[in-house]
Design a protein around this motif. Structure first.
Motif, PDB file in Angstrom:
ATOM      1  N   LEU A  68       0.831  -1.209   0.000  1.00  0.00           N
ATOM      2  CA  LEU A  68       0.000   0.000   0.000  1.00  0.00           C
ATOM      3  C   LEU A  68       0.864   1.257   0.000  1.00  0.00           C
ATOM      4  O   LEU A  68       0.561   2.225  -0.703  1.00  0.00           O
ATOM      5  CB  LEU A  68      -0.902   0.016   1.235  1.00  0.00           C
ATOM      6  CG  LEU A  68      -2.273  -0.641   1.126  1.00  0.00           C
ATOM      7  CD1 LEU A  68      -3.011  -0.497   2.438  1.00  0.00           C
ATOM      8  CD2 LEU A  68      -3.082  -0.054  -0.017  1.00  0.00           C
ATOM      9  N   ARG A  69       1.931   1.249   0.800  1.00  0.00           N
ATOM     10  CA  ARG A  69       2.823   2.399   0.860  1.00  0.00           C
ATOM     11  C   ARG A  69       3.389   2.710  -0.509  1.00  0.00           C
ATOM     12  O   ARG A  69       3.414   3.852  -0.951  1.00  0.00           O
ATOM     13  CB  ARG A  69       3.973   2.105   1.842  1.00  0.00           C
ATOM     14  CG  ARG A  69       4.024   3.046   2.997  1.00  0.00           C
ATOM     15  CD  ARG A  69       5.179   2.886   3.936  1.00  0.00           C
ATOM     16  NE  ARG A  69       6.164   1.868   3.675  1.00  0.00           N
ATOM     17  CZ  ARG A  69       6.252   0.720   4.315  1.00  0.00           C
ATOM     18  NH1 ARG A  69       5.359   0.405   5.217  1.00  0.00           N
ATOM     19  NH2 ARG A  69       7.215  -0.134   4.050  1.00  0.00           N
ATOM     20  N   GLY A  70       3.866   1.662  -1.195  1.00  0.00           N
ATOM     21  CA  GLY A  70       4.439   1.874  -2.515  1.00  0.00           C
ATOM     22  C   GLY A  70       3.410   2.297  -3.546  1.00  0.00           C
ATOM     23  O   GLY A  70       3.659   3.159  -4.380  1.00  0.00           O
ATOM     24  N   ARG A  71       2.234   1.694  -3.489  1.00  0.00           N
ATOM     25  CA  ARG A  71       1.198   1.981  -4.481  1.00  0.00           C
ATOM     26  C   ARG A  71       0.684   3.406  -4.368  1.00  0.00           C
ATOM     27  O   ARG A  71       0.445   4.076  -5.369  1.00  0.00           O
ATOM     28  CB  ARG A  71       0.041   0.999  -4.317  1.00  0.00           C
ATOM     29  CG  ARG A  71      -1.039   1.122  -5.379  1.00  0.00           C
ATOM     30  CD  ARG A  71      -2.299   0.405  -4.960  1.00  0.00           C
ATOM     31  NE  ARG A  71      -2.060  -0.990  -4.614  1.00  0.00           N
ATOM     32  CZ  ARG A  71      -2.970  -1.759  -4.010  1.00  0.00           C
ATOM     33  NH1 ARG A  71      -4.154  -1.261  -3.686  1.00  0.00           N
ATOM     34  NH2 ARG A  71      -2.697  -3.014  -3.724  1.00  0.00           N
ATOM     35  N   LEU A  72       0.512   3.867  -3.131  1.00  0.00           N
ATOM     36  CA  LEU A  72      -0.092   5.173  -2.903  1.00  0.00           C
ATOM     37  C   LEU A  72       0.924   6.267  -2.644  1.00  0.00           C
ATOM     38  O   LEU A  72       0.563   7.446  -2.568  1.00  0.00           O
ATOM     39  CB  LEU A  72      -1.072   5.097  -1.726  1.00  0.00           C
ATOM     40  CG  LEU A  72      -2.223   4.093  -1.876  1.00  0.00           C
ATOM     41  CD1 LEU A  72      -3.080   4.076  -0.627  1.00  0.00           C
ATOM     42  CD2 LEU A  72      -3.056   4.402  -3.103  1.00  0.00           C
ATOM     43  N   GLY A  73       2.198   5.907  -2.474  1.00  0.00           N
ATOM     44  CA  GLY A  73       3.225   6.917  -2.216  1.00  0.00           C
ATOM     45  C   GLY A  73       3.042   7.603  -0.875  1.00  0.00           C
ATOM     46  O   GLY A  73       3.303   8.799  -0.755  1.00  0.00           O
ATOM     47  N   LEU A  74       2.624   6.852   0.141  1.00  0.00           N
ATOM     48  CA  LEU A  74       2.325   7.437   1.447  1.00  0.00           C
ATOM     49  C   LEU A  74       3.503   7.297   2.404  1.00  0.00           C
ATOM     50  O   LEU A  74       4.253   6.318   2.349  1.00  0.00           O
ATOM     51  CB  LEU A  74       1.099   6.759   2.067  1.00  0.00           C
ATOM     52  CG  LEU A  74      -0.245   6.986   1.372  1.00  0.00           C
ATOM     53  CD1 LEU A  74      -1.320   6.182   2.064  1.00  0.00           C
ATOM     54  CD2 LEU A  74      -0.609   8.461   1.367  1.00  0.00           C
ATOM     55  N   ASP A  75       3.628   8.259   3.284  1.00  0.00           N
ATOM     56  CA  ASP A  75       4.579   8.163   4.379  1.00  0.00           C
ATOM     57  C   ASP A  75       4.158   7.008   5.295  1.00  0.00           C
ATOM     58  O   ASP A  75       2.969   6.813   5.570  1.00  0.00           O
ATOM     59  CB  ASP A  75       4.590   9.483   5.149  1.00  0.00           C
ATOM     60  CG  ASP A  75       5.402   9.410   6.424  1.00  0.00           C
ATOM     61  OD1 ASP A  75       6.637   9.469   6.332  1.00  0.00           O
ATOM     62  OD2 ASP A  75       4.786   9.289   7.498  1.00  0.00           O
TER      63      ASP A  75
END
Length: 309
Positions: A68-75
């Motif tokens: 999810l972090r990689g897909r959405l570019g989230l901290d």
């Protein structure tokens, strides 16, 4: 040799951007964010902000927090806080899968699935006031808007020809045309890094959300003339107009180096490439090299009146 998606359109105009164009985009942004409730933490009238609502949809039937972090570019910290908030509301479960105790997996609960279903129902309702013809008109307009905004967000940078991104793009280019050409493609025909770096030439890489999605190379061919090579666009970035933008960027690099003309060659299979070159002002010329993969050769004179590409 160049390869690209043949349905590309002219790239977005260079800055400065007219004030009316900026005002139109901002006016739409203001309307739409208010319409869906993005400003009051009640997305589509539900009792949660847009970020949490979007995360519920992205979770699907279950996914690792790392993905999810990689897909959405989230901290990582921000994602963790949203996951904990959804877990506290009984909408998701976060756990460790038995096959890998290094991962944390998040999955929806029955209440979470019901929340997503309701979110989708409310999103569908946004279009209920339109008849089929007007819905089709809106869909076409949104598709165009997405394509153009994606193109506008892509940056094109000059990189060292030996950089990891340049080499990765060349590998992807070679694999692409090896699959397309009946005779295949030998990577030995690729440009060498020193030919497309510094005074010798230029290597352009296009980036979308920090991922390399296209490239193109320029090298000196003879006094006053350069050669454009290896214009390539990743499949996920095709149909945006990026190939023409890369081509224009390479022409600007040629002018900056004092070159009066650029040449390129292309394979017989790439009929769409030939059409694009002609549309961009290239004229077919006799063979200027012995490239075994080429059957058509083109040249473009770089007049000072077209320095913006």
């Amino acid at each position: 040799m160049e390869t690209f998606d043949g349905s590309q359109r002219t790239a977005a105009p260079a800055s400065p951007v007219p004030a009316d164009d900026v005002a139109a985009l901002r006016r739409f942004n203001r309307y739409f964010t208010r319409r869906i409730g993005a400003l009051d933490d009640h997305y589509l009238g539900q009792d949660r902000p847009l970020g949490e609502a979007r995360l519920l949809v992205e979770i699907g039937e279950g996914v690792s927090l790392r993905e999810l972090r990689g897909r959405l570019g989230l901290d990582a910290g921000y994602l963790s806080r949203m996951a904990k908030a959804l877990e506290a509301q009984g909408l998701v479960r976060v756990g460790v899968p038995p096959h890998d105790n290094r991962l944390r997996v998040i999955e929806p609960t029955p209440a979470g699935r019901a929340e997503v279903a309701e979110q989708q129902r409310r999103a569908d309702a946004l279009l209920e006031g339109l008849d089929p013809a007007r819905r089709a008109e809106l869909t076409a307009a949104l598709t165009t808007a997405e394509r153009l905004l994606r193109l506008a967000s892509i940056t094109v940078e000059v990189v060292d020809g030996a950089s990891p991104d340049a080499l990765a793009c060349l590998d992807a280019y070679a694999a692409d045309i090896d699959a397309r050409f009946p005779e295949g493609f030998d990577k030995a025909a690729l440009v060498r890094p020193e030919e497309v770096t510094g005074d010798a030439g230029a290597f352009l890489v296009a980036y979308e959300e920090q991922r390399a999605v296209g490239c193109g190379a320029l090298r000196r061919l003879e006094p006053g003339t350069g050669e454009i090579r290896h214009v390539w666009v990743h499949p996920r970035a095709r149909r945006l107009g990026l190939a023409r933008r890369l081509l224009s960027g390479l022409e600007r690099e040629a002018r900056a180096r004092g070159l009066d003309a650029v040449r390129l060659d292309t394979h017989a299979e790439l009929t769409e490439a030939q059409a694009m070159y002609r549309a961009c002002g290239y004229t077919e010329i006799p063979a200027y090299d012995d490239n075994v993969y080429a059957s058509h050769w083109f040249e473009k004179r770089l007049g000072t009146g077209s320095r913006n590409g």
